[in-house]
Design a protein around this motif. Structure first.
Motif, PDB file in Angstrom:
ATOM      1  N   LYS A  74       0.858  -1.178   0.000  1.00  0.00           N
ATOM      2  CA  LYS A  74       0.000   0.000   0.000  1.00  0.00           C
ATOM      3  C   LYS A  74       0.894   1.229   0.000  1.00  0.00           C
ATOM      4  O   LYS A  74       1.866   1.293   0.751  1.00  0.00           O
ATOM      5  N   PRO A  75       0.571   2.198  -0.841  1.00  0.00           N
ATOM      6  CA  PRO A  75       1.417   3.401  -0.864  1.00  0.00           C
ATOM      7  C   PRO A  75       1.290   4.181   0.440  1.00  0.00           C
ATOM      8  O   PRO A  75       0.228   4.231   1.053  1.00  0.00           O
ATOM      9  N   VAL A  76       2.386   4.763   0.826  1.00  0.00           N
ATOM     10  CA  VAL A  76       2.412   5.558   2.041  1.00  0.00           C
ATOM     11  C   VAL A  76       2.284   7.016   1.642  1.00  0.00           C
ATOM     12  O   VAL A  76       3.016   7.509   0.784  1.00  0.00           O
ATOM     13  N   ARG A  77       1.369   7.684   2.241  1.00  0.00           N
ATOM     14  CA  ARG A  77       1.142   9.090   1.929  1.00  0.00           C
ATOM     15  C   ARG A  77       1.935   9.931   2.914  1.00  0.00           C
ATOM     16  O   ARG A  77       1.823   9.767   4.125  1.00  0.00           O
ATOM     17  N   VAL A  78       2.741  10.852   2.370  1.00  0.00           N
ATOM     18  CA  VAL A  78       3.564  11.697   3.179  1.00  0.00           C
ATOM     19  C   VAL A  78       3.147  13.133   2.936  1.00  0.00           C
ATOM     20  O   VAL A  78       3.049  13.591   1.809  1.00  0.00           O
ATOM     21  N   LEU A  79       2.946  13.878   3.976  1.00  0.00           N
ATOM     22  CA  LEU A  79       2.566  15.273   3.883  1.00  0.00           C
ATOM     23  C   LEU A  79       3.761  16.093   4.335  1.00  0.00           C
ATOM     24  O   LEU A  79       4.236  15.962   5.462  1.00  0.00           O
ATOM     25  N   ILE A  80       4.254  16.944   3.412  1.00  0.00           N
ATOM     26  CA  ILE A  80       5.396  17.795   3.747  1.00  0.00           C
ATOM     27  C   ILE A  80       4.865  19.185   4.030  1.00  0.00           C
ATOM     28  O   ILE A  80       4.214  19.796   3.197  1.00  0.00           O
TER      29      ILE A  80
END
Length: 189
Positions: free
Chosen positions: A179-185
């Motif tokens: 599952k793709p990991v969502r990263v918020l910068i």
């Protein structure tokens, strides 16, 4: 004349057998703990989709948990609820022997004959104590061994079910896409 030590030897044999049963159950506890941990880990990866492989994995995990519960039940039955008999305190036995000798000394004119008769009856009393303790301890050990045998049988069933659940777990997780990991910068200054 050589003394017969059959009852005494059997008494100590039953105590050794009790210790052996206790030691064998400690290995069982460790294996059950490992299987419970593995089952819990595999159950965390289960989803609620209705695929055949996922349903198979959930069913095998539930069966493994039920078999482990049966193993724990039989282990508990094998450990608790038994009272063992032990030979009386040596001071008490020394006092009893002295009472036998005093009683027979009052009955006979010859002190040597009295002491010989007293020690003979005392030895018979000691053998009776050993026999009584051994009978109780042997019965306890027989019952405990039967429960431990059932616990071992259920542990083997648990191991087989755990292996089947492990294969189902690996087939579901190894081929599944990550599952793709969502990263918020935030704060890109």
């Amino acid at each position: 004349m050589e003394k017969d030590t059959t009852f005494k030897e059997h008494f100590f044999f039953e105590l050794q057998r009790r210790d052996s049963l206790n030691n064998s159950l400690s290995l069982l506890v460790g294996i059950v703990a490992l299987l419970l941990g593995g089952t819990l880990t595999m159950s965390k990866g289960a989803s609620l989709d209705a695929s055949l492989s996922n349903i198979f994995r959930i069913v095998t995990l539930l069966l493994t948990t039920a078999a482990l519960a049966a193993t724990v039940y039989y282990m508990i039955r094998s450990i608790f609820g038994y009272t063992y008999a032990y030979f009386p305190d040596t001071k008490e036995m020394l006092k009893t022997r002295g009472e036998f000798i005093s009683f027979y000394a009052a009955q006979h004119k010859c002190l040597e004959t009295a002491k010989s008769a007293a020690l003979e009856d005392y030895a018979a009393e000691v053998e009776a104590i050993y026999a009584e303790c051994t009978a109780r301890n042997g019965g306890n050990n027989d019952e405990r061994a039967a429960w431990a045998h059932k616990a071992n049988r259920w542990l083997v069933i648990s191991l087989v079910l755990f292996a089947v659940a492990g294969v189902a777990y690996l087939t579901n997780t190894v081929g599944a896409p990550d599952k793709p990991v969502r990263v918020l910068i935030d704060n890109l200054e």
